[in-house]
Each structure stands twice: as structure tokens, then as C-alpha cells.
Scaffold this active site. Structure first.
Site, PDB file in Angstrom:
ATOM      1  N   ASP A 270       0.678  -1.257   0.194  1.00  0.00           N
ATOM      2  CA  ASP A 270      -0.060   0.094  -0.010  1.00  0.00           C
ATOM      3  C   ASP A 270       0.759   1.264  -0.173  1.00  0.00           C
ATOM      4  OD1 ASP A 270      -2.633   1.321   0.393  1.00  0.00           O
ATOM      5  OD2 ASP A 270      -1.728   1.835   2.279  1.00  0.00           O
ATOM      6  N   GLU A 313       1.156  -0.533  -5.003  1.00  0.00           N
ATOM      7  CA  GLU A 313       0.336   0.395  -5.431  1.00  0.00           C
ATOM      8  C   GLU A 313       1.017   1.927  -5.343  1.00  0.00           C
ATOM      9  OE1 GLU A 313      -3.348   3.182  -3.670  1.00  0.00           O
ATOM     10  OE2 GLU A 313      -1.528   2.525  -2.654  1.00  0.00           O
TER      11      GLU A 313
END
Length: 552
Positions: A270, A313
Site C-alpha cells: 500500500d 500500489e
């Protein structure tokens, strides 16, 4: 008569053996290739409730805004669907789950109403599972069940931030986190050395100075009776690695424990661009070490020789950028010694703006040149993208074709395959994208069943043929639209032909540039066989799609 019976018996036996041999050859599984994998992304809390007894914990009983509280989905629910064959039927060979670590106990209002950490991105203790998601035993069972089905498991790694501060959750010390300034996102520094939003403490990943553990975490471990064990493991980690006891290395240790203990196959990482790039090189090194340690200690649980997989990401990264993400004042190559793949935020636009062959050709050319040896994870809808390709679920058949037949790794967001609603009345912001899985419609609605069947056919074709996602694309004819995909590596060869936007009924297709005269082909969409005659095949089906491969 006796001789005739013997002759017939021998013929039947020989025929049965030949058919069995053919079936056996046909049943040989294609090798798993991350560059062409079919990944299913689910919010653990929103997929399936396998254990209603764990639905409420830590007195999380405040009324929340629409779709911003825990709804009961858990690890046991995922395991149940693995065992039921739901993922296998859909052609899924990897599952990515949102974080399952223990979340902040309280709730907070980010401007869209009271929210709890149902999504998993508000960590309070990386070393423990949140009881709303399940137990460590549940996670062991899930990974084991997935591996038995040939399905890899990706967990979600968050190093960038802790959960928000609430009445029940204290802020960590200043030497661990910063609470200001808020990111402006207009250059590299204002994207990295800052907080993503208000009240989301940013871990000081740039620090190399040693820090003590946050007191609330120490007290928690002491209360739970595991302080000595956790400290002993940390001592061993820092002794082995030589890393300073800086914040990022504590978190890396806690995250890599899920590799050595559970044997997960990869991490989706993330908020990558909000952390210094070298952090991910360090993280990859520790992940690789942990994965090798797991395989060495658990030889019977090793699926194959694949390395640990990291997909990042980098928000707004696009395949057109190739290896360089541009911050405006600085470009960063996140593939270098870090990520196997990055999430591609561009496909939804390409799918809307380009014709199929232009899109497929573009992706194939980039993946087989600038990004050779790496990959992208394509999606059309996701958990935090408020502009999905098909927001009102008006084009589920088209979406399946464009996602599952596109070169690259595919990300099926839970409910893509069943047209789960993405516009929920009363929900605000990304909560609209996170409704509970529409199992009732899958069970009872005929159109939903038809949509699911379409995605299943495409998904199984993709998983059985690595050439679809990882092969080289070549258009055969524009009208009718036919293309081939070829994949060849380490002695394995795969070749398919796909036809789209064809006429329903009888279809005569020229495959002379791909298959040889007399080859027997199987159309995976209609379930029929055909033979190449004079370079042509004839398929008589009610569908406008053919998915062809050679029967060996």
C-alpha cells in the site's frame, strides 16, 4: 462370435486408453506465471461471513455512516468459498485480501461519517490478527486450503502509516510518527514526508535512529502475556539483519512474520509512492529471505519454485509510464530491486477510449519490451477508485472481455464477475465501492448467473493458458476480429486464438497462420471441438466469442 467379441473388447479397451491418455494430457495444468495470473481482490470484511461469532469486538458498537462499519466478512468466509470451488470455477489462481492485522479499536469521522477500520488499513498492532477477521488458526487454514487448489495468497502490507487517533487509540511517539504537515502531492518531498490525510499518523520511514517500542504496544503485549516472546523475536531479527531499531524495520519484521509463519506467496504493498523508494528495496530483501526460510522449513508445503511476489500500489502509475513514475521534480523506477509488478491505473481509460486491438497491442508491446521480466496488475474497478470503467454495471460482459483478455495480470475486484453494485444510495466516497458481496443475486437472479458464467469461461481460459496474459499478441484479421497469443519459456509453449464480435451461429474462421492442417481445436467458450481444414475452422454456436486452443 467369440473372436468378434474379443476384437470389440480390444477396440474398446484401446479406445478407452487413448481417450484416457488424451484426457490426461489435456488435464495437465499450465505453469503458474505471475505476469499472466488472474488475481481476485476482496475486502475481507465484505466478502463472506463464515463465523458470526466474531462480528463484534472491542465494543465497536457505535452507529456508523452507510457501509463504514464492520459487516461480518472474515477469513473463514474466504476459506469456505475456496473449498466450495468458487474461485476455481472463476479461473482465479491468486487471492489478494485487504489487511487482516489488528485495527484501531475506536472509530473516527474523516468527513464522511463515523467509520471503523473494517477495510484493514488502520493498523494498531501488526503482530496480531483483528478478531473481526479471525484467528491465526483461521489464516493457516485458509492458506492451506488455497494452496491445495493451486491458488496463491497475497496479503496487503502497510508500512507508511498507523491507524488514526481516537478516544481508544493513542498516537504513537513523535520518534515513530509525524502528524503534520499534510501532503500537497506537488513534488516528491510533499508526497513522501507528510501525512496522507488529517489524523493518519505517518511512519517516519526515513529514520535510521533506534527507537523504543510505543508504550501502548508494550502494555498490550504484557497484558496478553506475549511481551517476552515478541521481544526475543525482535532481538533475533535485529541481530541477524544488523538493521537499526528504526520504525520501518520493526514493521518489516512484523510483516515478514506472515511469510515465515503462514507461507503466504506475496504482498500487495500500500501507498508505495508515499515512502522513500529504498524502503521497498529493503523490504523485498527481507521478504525474499523469509520466503526462502519458509520453503526450507516446510518443504511439503512448497507449491513450486516461484519467488516471493511484490506488487506495488503507486497511485496513478500507468503502463504508459513504463518504468519511470514522474513526481514532477523527480522520476522513480519502483521496479528496480523492488517490485515484480505495479498496479496499472490506466486500463479503465484505455478500455473506454481505445479499440480492442489497439489496447491489446499497446499492452503486449510494452510488456514484451520496456517491462520485460516485470508486470502490471490491470483493473477496471477497485476499492478506492471512484471512477471505475463501468460504474453502473451496464457493461459487465464487455468488462469481462477487456479485463480478462488484456495482456498483463488481471485483478478481478470482488463482484466484478456478478455485477455487484458500485453506486449505493446513502453511501459516501469510497464506501460506495464496498458493498457486501451479492451472493443472493448469484444464487437467485438469472441475469447475474449469466454474467458469472461469462466471467467463468473467460477466467478458466485465461488460467489454463498463460499465453492470454503473458504471451505476445498478434492480430490475425480485423474483420472478423481474430488474434493470437503465443507464450514460450523454459520448454513450455502455449498458443491460443481468440475471436470477438463474431456472428452468432455458424462461423468460418481462417487460422492458417497459427494452427496446422488437421489440428483439432477446442472452443472453450462454447465447449465444442473443430478441425482445421484448408486452414479454416467452423464453429456453430450461439455465441459471438471463440476461445481456441489445440487439443494435444
Amino acid at each position: 462370435m467369440k473372436q468378434i467379441l474379443v476384437f470389440l473388447f480390444l477396440c474398446v479397451t484401446l479406445s478407452s486408453c487413448q481417450n484416457a491418455k488424451k484426457a490426461q494430457i489435456k488435464a495437465v495444468k499450465a505453469p503458474f506465471i505471475w505476469e499472466g495470473a488472474n488475481v481476485y481482490f476482496l475486502l475481507t470484511d465484505r466478502f463472506n461471513n463464515g463465523d458470526k461469532a466474531n462480528d463484534v469486538n472491542f465494543n465497536r458498537t457505535l452507529e456508523t455512516a452507510k457501509l463504514r462499519g464492520f459487516e461480518g466478512g472474515d477469513i473463514k468466509g474466504v476459506t469456505a468459498k475456496i473449498n466450495d470451488g468458487y474461485f476455481t470455477d472463476l479461473g482465479i489462481n491468486a487471492i489478494w485480501m485487504t489487511p487482516v492485522v489488528e485495527q484501531i479499536h475506536g472509530g473516527t469521522d474523516e468527513g464522511t461519517g463515523m467509520s471503523y477500520g473494517f477495510h484493514g488499513y488502520w493498523a494498531s498492532d501488526w503482530t496480531n490478527l483483528d478478531p473481526n477477521f479471525g484467528t491465526k488458526a483461521d489464516l493457516h487454514d485458509m492458506v492451506e486450503a488455497a494452496h491445495k487448489k493451486g491458488i496463491r495468497v497475497l496479503l496487503d502490507a502497510v508500512i507508511n502509516h498507523t491507524g488514526p487517533v481516537t478516544e481508544n487509540d493513542a498516537v504513537w511517539p513523535d520518534n515513530w510518527v509525524r502528524t503534520s504537515p499534510k501532503c500537497d502531492y506537488n513534488n516528491f518531498e510533499n508526497t513522501v514526508t507528510c501525512t496522507l490525510v488529517d489524523n493518519l499518523p505517518d511512519v517516519r520511514t526515513e529514520r535510521n535512529e533506534a527507537v523504543e517500542l510505543p508504550l501502548p504496544l508494550v502494555e498490550k503485549w504484557q497484558k496478553e502475556g506475549r511481551y517476552e516472546q515478541e521481544m526475543a523475536e525482535l532481538d533475533a531479527f535485529f541481530k541477524r539483519t544488523g538493521h537499526p531499531r528504526a520504525p520501518r524495520f520493526y514493521i518489516m519484521k512484523w510483516l515478514t512474520d506472515y511469510i515465515t509463519e503462514f507461507g503466504i506467496d506475496g504482498y500487495r504493498v500500500d501507498t508505495v509512492k508515499h515512502t522513500e523508494p529504498y524502503v521497498w528495496q529493503e523490504f523485498k530483501k527481507e521478504c525474499d529471505y523469509a520466503f526462502e526460510a519458509f520453503k526450507k522449513n516446510n518443504p511439503s508445503k512448497v507449491i513450486d519454485t516461484q519467488d516471493f511476489y511484490l506488487v506495488g500500489e503507486v497511485y496513478n502509475y500507468s503502463i504508459s509510464a513504463k518504468k519511470a513514475f514522474d513526481f514532477g521534480d523527480k522520476k522513480v523506477n519502483y521496479f528496480e530491486n523492488s517490485f515484480n509488478s505495479l498496479i496499472n491505473f490506466e486500463l479503465k481509460w484505455n478500455a473506454a477510449q481505445l479499440d480492442l486491438d489497439s489496447m491489446f497491442t499497446k499492452y503486449s508491446e510494452i510488456l514484451n519490451s520496456d517491462l520485460e521480466g516485470y508486470g502490471v496488475l490491470n483493473y477496471l474497478s477497485s476499492h478506492d477508485d471512484g471512477q471505475p470503467f463501468d460504474p453502473n454495471r451496464e457493461k459487465p460482459y464487455e468488462a469481462g472481455i477487456k479485463l480478462l483478455l488484456c495482456p498483463g495480470t488481471s485483478q478481478v475486484y470482488y463482484g466484478d464477475e456478478s455485477a455487484r453494485h458500485l453506486a449505493i444510495e446513502g453511501a459516501e466516497g469510497d464506501a460506495k465501492l464496498r458493498s457486501f458481496m451479492n451472493w443472493e443475486a448469484i444464487q437467485n437472479d438469472d441475469e447475474t448467473k449469466n454474467i458469472l458464467n461469462h466471467w467463468q469461461k473467460l477466467g478458466q481460459f485465461r488460467v489454463n493458458h498463460p499465453a492470454v496474459g503473458a504471451g505476445r499478441h498478434q492480430m490475425i484479421s480485423k474483420q472478423p476480429y481474430l488474434f493470437s497469443r503465443r507464450y514460450s519459456k523454459a520448454g513450455y509453449n502455449d498458443l491460443v486464438v481468440v475471436g470477438l464480435d463474431l456472428a452468432s451461429g455458424k462461423k468460418n474462421l481462417d487460422v492458417s497462420t497459427v494452427f496446422e492442417e488437421g489440428d483439432t481445436l477446442f472452443d472453450a467458450y462454447s465447449g465444442t471441438q473443430t478441425e482445421v481444414k484448408n486452414g479454416m475452422v467452423s464453429i456453430d454456436s450461439a455465441y459471438d466469442i471463440v476461445l481456441l486452443s489445440k487439443i494435444i
